[in-house]
Design a protein around this motif. Structure first.
Motif, PDB file in Angstrom:
ATOM      1  N   THR A 296     -13.377  10.039  -1.985  1.00 52.25           N
ATOM      2  CA  THR A 296     -11.960  10.242  -2.285  1.00 52.25           C
ATOM      3  C   THR A 296     -11.092  10.029  -1.055  1.00 52.25           C
ATOM      4  OG1 THR A 296     -12.600  11.849  -3.974  1.00 52.25           O
ATOM      5  CG2 THR A 296     -10.317  11.892  -3.250  1.00 52.25           C
ATOM      6  N   ARG A 297     -11.610  10.425   0.090  1.00 52.57           N
ATOM      7  CA  ARG A 297     -10.826  10.323   1.311  1.00 52.57           C
ATOM      8  C   ARG A 297     -10.761   8.893   1.844  1.00 52.57           C
ATOM      9  NH1 ARG A 297     -13.473  13.972   5.364  1.00 52.57           N
ATOM     10  NH2 ARG A 297     -12.463  15.604   4.141  1.00 52.57           N
ATOM     11  N   HIS A 298     -11.876   8.196   1.838  1.00 55.92           N
ATOM     12  CA  HIS A 298     -11.944   6.892   2.509  1.00 55.92           C
ATOM     13  C   HIS A 298     -11.931   5.707   1.538  1.00 55.92           C
ATOM     14  CE1 HIS A 298     -12.734   8.956   6.278  1.00 55.92           C
ATOM     15  NE2 HIS A 298     -13.719   9.627   5.692  1.00 55.92           N
ATOM     16  N   ALA A 299     -12.335   5.911   0.293  1.00 53.10           N
ATOM     17  CA  ALA A 299     -12.377   4.793  -0.666  1.00 53.10           C
ATOM     18  C   ALA A 299     -11.872   5.254  -2.016  1.00 53.10           C
ATOM     19  CB  ALA A 299     -13.799   4.248  -0.770  1.00 53.10           C
ATOM     20  N   PRO A 300     -10.590   5.658  -2.125  1.00 55.41           N
ATOM     21  CA  PRO A 300     -10.079   6.145  -3.414  1.00 55.41           C
ATOM     22  C   PRO A 300     -10.107   5.038  -4.460  1.00 55.41           C
ATOM     23  CG  PRO A 300      -8.294   5.807  -1.842  1.00 55.41           C
ATOM     24  CD  PRO A 300      -9.556   5.644  -1.067  1.00 55.41           C
ATOM     25  N   GLY A 301     -10.530   5.413  -5.658  1.00 50.79           N
ATOM     26  CA  GLY A 301     -10.599   4.459  -6.762  1.00 50.79           C
ATOM     27  C   GLY A 301     -11.899   3.696  -6.840  1.00 50.79           C
ATOM     28  N   ALA A 302     -12.790   3.830  -5.860  1.00 57.90           N
ATOM     29  CA  ALA A 302     -14.061   3.106  -5.881  1.00 57.90           C
ATOM     30  C   ALA A 302     -14.991   3.697  -6.937  1.00 57.90           C
ATOM     31  CB  ALA A 302     -14.715   3.150  -4.512  1.00 57.90           C
ATOM     32  N   HIS A 303     -15.699   2.808  -7.619  1.00 52.67           N
ATOM     33  CA  HIS A 303     -16.661   3.267  -8.631  1.00 52.67           C
ATOM     34  C   HIS A 303     -17.843   3.933  -7.931  1.00 52.67           C
ATOM     35  CE1 HIS A 303     -20.027   2.874 -11.503  1.00 52.67           C
ATOM     36  NE2 HIS A 303     -19.078   3.189 -12.387  1.00 52.67           N
ATOM     37  N   THR A 304     -18.189   5.137  -8.390  1.00 53.15           N
ATOM     38  CA  THR A 304     -19.221   5.948  -7.741  1.00 53.15           C
ATOM     39  C   THR A 304     -20.250   6.382  -8.779  1.00 53.15           C
ATOM     40  OG1 THR A 304     -17.544   6.777  -6.201  1.00 53.15           O
ATOM     41  CG2 THR A 304     -19.648   7.944  -6.262  1.00 53.15           C
ATOM     42  N   THR A 305     -21.497   6.403  -8.363  1.00 52.31           N
ATOM     43  CA  THR A 305     -22.599   6.841  -9.221  1.00 52.31           C
ATOM     44  C   THR A 305     -23.314   8.012  -8.555  1.00 52.31           C
ATOM     45  OG1 THR A 305     -22.913   4.604 -10.068  1.00 52.31           O
ATOM     46  CG2 THR A 305     -24.726   6.158 -10.373  1.00 52.31           C
ATOM     47  N   VAL A 306     -23.505   9.089  -9.311  1.00 49.72           N
ATOM     48  CA  VAL A 306     -24.225  10.274  -8.833  1.00 49.72           C
ATOM     49  C   VAL A 306     -25.526  10.379  -9.622  1.00 49.72           C
ATOM     50  CG1 VAL A 306     -24.201  12.774  -8.574  1.00 49.72           C
ATOM     51  CG2 VAL A 306     -22.116  11.457  -8.185  1.00 49.72           C
ATOM     52  N   LEU A 307     -26.641  10.378  -8.920  1.00 47.61           N
ATOM     53  CA  LEU A 307     -27.960  10.459  -9.539  1.00 47.61           C
ATOM     54  C   LEU A 307     -28.697  11.650  -8.947  1.00 47.61           C
ATOM     55  CD1 LEU A 307     -30.166   9.177 -11.367  1.00 47.61           C
ATOM     56  CD2 LEU A 307     -30.918   7.902  -9.347  1.00 47.61           C
ATOM     57  N   CYS A 308     -29.188  12.540  -9.804  1.00 50.35           N
ATOM     58  CA  CYS A 308     -29.954  13.718  -9.365  1.00 50.35           C
ATOM     59  C   CYS A 308     -31.193  13.819 -10.243  1.00 50.35           C
ATOM     60  CB  CYS A 308     -29.099  14.981  -9.462  1.00 50.35           C
ATOM     61  SG  CYS A 308     -29.924  16.463  -8.856  1.00 50.35           S
ATOM     62  N   ARG A 309     -32.350  13.493  -9.662  1.00 48.55           N
ATOM     63  CA  ARG A 309     -33.626  13.499 -10.380  1.00 48.55           C
ATOM     64  C   ARG A 309     -34.521  14.595  -9.818  1.00 48.55           C
ATOM     65  NH1 ARG A 309     -32.641  11.053 -15.029  1.00 48.55           N
ATOM     66  NH2 ARG A 309     -32.098   8.854 -14.833  1.00 48.55           N
ATOM     67  N   TYR A 310     -34.925  15.488 -10.695  1.00 46.60           N
ATOM     68  CA  TYR A 310     -35.793  16.601 -10.294  1.00 46.60           C
ATOM     69  C   TYR A 310     -37.208  16.321 -10.782  1.00 46.60           C
ATOM     70  CZ  TYR A 310     -37.487  21.408  -9.762  1.00 46.60           C
ATOM     71  OH  TYR A 310     -38.195  22.523  -9.396  1.00 46.60           O
ATOM     72  N   GLY A 311     -38.145  16.096  -9.844  1.00 49.37           N
ATOM     73  CA  GLY A 311     -39.509  15.741 -10.207  1.00 49.37           C
ATOM     74  C   GLY A 311     -40.519  16.761  -9.725  1.00 49.37           C
ATOM     75  N   ASP A 312     -41.788  16.425  -9.945  1.00 44.18           N
ATOM     76  CA  ASP A 312     -42.859  17.345  -9.570  1.00 44.18           C
ATOM     77  C   ASP A 312     -42.993  17.476  -8.055  1.00 44.18           C
ATOM     78  OD1 ASP A 312     -43.484  17.889 -12.189  1.00 44.18           O
ATOM     79  OD2 ASP A 312     -44.932  16.247 -12.333  1.00 44.18           O
ATOM     80  N   THR A 313     -42.902  16.377  -7.359  1.00 45.40           N
ATOM     81  CA  THR A 313     -43.137  16.395  -5.916  1.00 45.40           C
ATOM     82  C   THR A 313     -41.876  16.246  -5.082  1.00 45.40           C
ATOM     83  OG1 THR A 313     -43.551  14.000  -5.918  1.00 45.40           O
ATOM     84  CG2 THR A 313     -45.452  15.472  -6.221  1.00 45.40           C
ATOM     85  N   ARG A 314     -40.766  15.801  -5.687  1.00 45.92           N
ATOM     86  CA  ARG A 314     -39.550  15.584  -4.905  1.00 45.92           C
ATOM     87  C   ARG A 314     -38.334  15.616  -5.814  1.00 45.92           C
ATOM     88  NH1 ARG A 314     -40.081   9.595  -2.624  1.00 45.92           N
ATOM     89  NH2 ARG A 314     -37.817   9.785  -2.341  1.00 45.92           N
ATOM     90  N   THR A 315     -37.202  15.860  -5.198  1.00 45.86           N
ATOM     91  CA  THR A 315     -35.912  15.812  -5.880  1.00 45.86           C
ATOM     92  C   THR A 315     -35.053  14.784  -5.161  1.00 45.86           C
ATOM     93  OG1 THR A 315     -36.063  18.142  -6.514  1.00 45.86           O
ATOM     94  CG2 THR A 315     -33.889  17.132  -6.562  1.00 45.86           C
ATOM     95  N   ASP A 316     -34.619  13.783  -5.884  1.00 48.48           N
ATOM     96  CA  ASP A 316     -33.807  12.710  -5.313  1.00 48.48           C
ATOM     97  C   ASP A 316     -32.347  12.928  -5.684  1.00 48.48           C
ATOM     98  OD1 ASP A 316     -35.936  11.257  -4.140  1.00 48.48           O
ATOM     99  OD2 ASP A 316     -36.457  10.440  -6.095  1.00 48.48           O
TER     100      ASP A 316
END
Length: 795
Positions: A296-316
């Protein structure tokens, strides 16, 4: 004993064996043959070398020592390997029990005792004369194994206590710094997310005022709502909630965060898995919030994707933003404090993960964090089933080895002795007493009564087996397990204290509290009865009766009353000695335990006070600078002055930045000027208790007023501190609520809640305020403090 002294033990045994044989024979003028001396030297060398390496390979050393003694006993005269066969084997068995797990230790002693018993039966049958050596061997092996297990348990307890003290001392110095970092990070998040959003929105509305005048009203409304949210958020920073029960789920919080950025005309897509509440969820939320704020501060209006994957050995956690649209003004440029990337990495690192960030190939930016997953915690190592199977196979093979000669050699003559020897009966009685000792911790009174009943069976066993050895030796052997039980029970009995009802180790600490600490760690409440004099008098009478019966059955010229008197005096002396040793041992253990608990309580109190002083110092700056500027911003927004609103938002940001510099460079408060903690410091107290290994949860209802009377606030906190300092490993729960004009503190999971020591300490805290104290089952305690200061009582 240290390792250097341990290495001298095999040499000492070698010297003792040499003195017993051939030293004793040479002193009598008998010179053993050279072949016997050579065999003895070989056996002594092998046994000494194996015992010297027993720490590294205890089970192998035990097998080598046993085999060497068995092979050497054949060609050598009686007594040539007696020291090695008794003390040497016992030392190897002790080391195996002290260095290996309980299963291996018990398997070793059972296999060794069964092997020697079966070996003796194959040679002499069940009618060996007397056979007292069989019982003595069984008792020796049981004592060596039991001592090794106790030594291993004591070593593990000592190491655990030392580790706990090291953790507590490290946390004592870390908690104030961690609190400072927490507040610094939270303040940065509030300024970066909320206040920056106001500046960006107001700036955009001012720039488009001529073309889109409706944006001004939206910006003012957003400034009013955000200003109130800033006030609430800074209030949470000053006094964070000790419980997370009222918070939404981490997935809901993340989706609400994304929705808030979408209201700022940010194009954000998200794929968020359900996360468990905890450190990983907090880190993921903070990383996503910081990354979206930077977009929001440096690139307002830019398309953004948020991905949160919770797995057995790691969370990305991945936040990817495209390049901003051409010609889009950046109203948030220059508003950053330069700490954002460092806080991102610190969040990931504190959660046990890593974080990287950098530009993408299409001119955007990506933040990628890898955090622990479901199975990221440490996994306890278990012994493979194949290893246990190999152990059992080897033990079975060793056990059946003495039967091989009996399978190929037929006896030509039958024994003419009694059907069952006294040695076999003694061995069975000794084994039964050993089993009773194993049940002493679970069922103390039943096990102790069984020991006394078995003691009365030794004279009939002597008569049935036609025992012809020393008449007092079997009754004396039967006293040993009973004495061990008395020592174990007396060490945990609350009556073992000094004069005046105080513990010998700490004169200022109530003895009742010390006794409960002992039974909680060792035996249960039933063991208290065994430690009482009545049970010990019964033990002395039982063993005196057994000794008297044995002597009278053999026949004696002394009168019955003299035999009974001497037997009673001997039994009383043995039981009294066991009681004396157990009392001394219990006092020493309790003194060490009390010292550790007092150090833990002192360090917890010091850590909480230091952290609370840091919180109050920073909160004072918040109240005088940032909150005042935020209130002015809200007032300007309510008055409809957009220019003033943007200016006040920038002033609040500048004040926040100055406060962050003060937090980073500020000095700790001197001990004499540290404020007293109140109920708002309960989260610090719970954090410190968790850091020292106890699970503590604190719940506060919404009915508790924001400001309590100072005396009530201080008394309630000190009462909670006293309850948690009472010790115990059970999870504890503190619940605070108000009912009318009364503050209620309910504690569960406090094993000493019903004890007089804790009640007296709490009563001293609340009696000046007229509070009441009640206790319930299962370690439940309830404190009621009147907010109006009315008189109360203790029930």
């Amino acid at each position: 004993m240290n390792r250097t002294d341990d290495r001298l033990l095999p040499v000492a045994l070698l010297c003792a064996q040499a003195a017993a044989w051939p030293g004793a024979a040479l002193a009598r003028g008998t010179v053993p043959p050279g072949s016997a001396l050579l065999v003895a030297a070989l056996v002594g060398g092998v046994v000494t070398a194996a015992l010297a390496l027993r720490r590294a390979r205890p089970v192998t050393a035990l097998a080598v020592v046993t085999a060497a003694c068995a092979l050497g006993a054949g060609p050598l005269p009686t007594g040539a390997v007696a020291v090695f066969g008794t003390a040497g084997v016992a030392l190897a068995l002790f080391t195996a029990a002290a260095e290996r797990d309980t299963f291996t230790a018990v398997l070793c002693v059972v296999t060794l005792a069964a092997w020697q018993s079966l070996h003796g039966i194959t040679l002499h049958g069940l009618s060996a004369p007397d056979g007292l050596d069989l019982a003595l061997t069984a008792l020796l092996y049981a004592a060596a194994c039991g001592s090794g297990l106790l030594a291993r348990r004591a070593r593990r307890a000592r190491r655990a206590a030392e580790h706990l003290l090291r953790r507590a001392e490290a946390e004592r110095h870390r908690l104030p710094e961690a609190e400072r970092r927490r507040m610094e990070r939270e303040l940065h998040d509030v300024s970066a997310h909320h206040l920056t959003a106001v500046v960006v929105t107001a700036g955009a509305a001012l720039g488009l005022r001529d073309r889109r005048p409706e944006l001004a009203a939206e910006a003012l409304e957003f400034a009013r709502e955000t200003g109130r949210e800033v006030t609430r958020a800074l209030g949470a920073v000053r006094a964070p909630a000790p419980s997370r029960e009222e918070l939404p789920s981490p997935q809901e919080r993340l989706r609400a965060l994304v929705a808030g950025f979408r209201r700022l005309d940010q194009r954000v897509d998200c794929e968020i898995d359900a996360l468990p509440d905890g450190t990983v969820a907090d880190a993921a939320y903070g990383i996503v919030r910081e990354a979206l704020t930077n977009v929001t501060r440096h690139a307002p209006g830019a398309h953004t994707t948020v991905l949160c994957r919770y797995g057995d050995t790691r969370t990305d956690v991945v936040i990817t933003s495209a390049a901003p649209p051409a010609g889009t003004p950046s109203h948030g440029s220059g508003l950053g404090s330069g700490r954002g990337q460092g806080f991102l990495r610190s969040r990931a690192r504190e959660a046990g993960g890593t974080l990287t960030s950098g530009p993408t190939a299409d001119g955007g930016w990506e933040v990628r964090a890898t955090l622990p997953g479901r199975t990221a915690g440490p996994v306890e190592q278990t012994v493979p089933r194949g290893y246990r199977a190999a152990q059992l196979t080897a033990a079975l093979g060793l056990f059946l080895q003495p039967l091989l000669p009996a399978l190929v050699i037929r006896a030509d003559s039958a024994s003419s002795g009694p059907r069952v020897s006294a040695g076999v009966l003694f061995a069975l009685l000794a084994a039964a007493q050993g089993i009773a000792l194993l049940w002493l911790r679970r069922a103390p009174r039943t096990a102790f009564g069984t020991l006394l009943g078995l003691a009365l069976l030794w004279p009939p066993a002597m008569a049935l087996g036609e025992y012809g050895g020393p008449v007092l030796l079997p009754p004396l052997l039967s006293v040993l397990p009973t004495g061990g039980a008395v020592v174990a029970a007396t060490a945990g009995w609350p009556g073992a204290r000094g004069a005046g009802g105080q513990s010998s180790g700490h004169p200022g600490r109530p003895a009742g509290q010390v006794g409960r600490s002992a039974w909680r760690i060792g035996f249960g409440r039933s063991a208290w009865q065994i430690g009482r004099p009545a049970w010990q008098v019964a033990a002395a009478l039982a063993h005196a009766t057994a000794a008297t019966a044995a002597v009278l059955d053999r026949g004696t010229a002394f009168p019955v009353w003299a035999v009974a008197l001497c037997a009673a005096a001997g039994a009383a002396l043995a039981i009294g000695t066991a009681r004396w040793y157990g009392t001394r041992r219990g006092r020493r253990d309790r003194a060490d335990r009390d010292t550790r608990e007092e150090r833990l309580a002192a360090w917890t109190e010091e850590a909480v006070r230091e952290a609370w002083a840091e919180r109050r110092r920073i909160a004072t700056g918040l109240e005088t600078t940032v909150l005042a500027r935020t209130a002015d911003m809200v007032a300007a927004a309510e008055a409809g002055r957009l220019d003033t609103t943007a200016e006040r938002a920038r002033e609040a940001l500048a004040a926040m930045r100055a406060l962050l510099d003060t937090v980073t460079e500020g000095e700790a408060t001197p001990p004499g000027r540290r404020p007293q903690p109140t109920l708002q410091a309960l989260d610090l107290l719970a954090h410190q208790c968790r850091a020292t290994g106890r699970d503590v949860e604190i719940r506060r209802t919404d009915r508790i007023p924001e400001r309590l009377p100072t005396a009530v606030d201080l008394a309630a906190y000190h009462a909670a501190e006293t309850v948690l300092a009472a010790g115990g490993e059970e999870p504890a729960l503190l619940e605070l609520d108000t009912d009318g004009d009364t503050l209620t503190l309910t504690a569960t999971g406090v094993p000493e809640a019903a004890g007089p020591a804790l009640r007296e300490r709490l009563a001293a805290r609340i009696e000046t305020l007229g509070g009441t104290l009640t206790t319930g089952p299962d370690g439940t305690l309830r404190l009621r403090l009147p907010l109006s200061g009315e008189e109360g009582t203790e029930r």
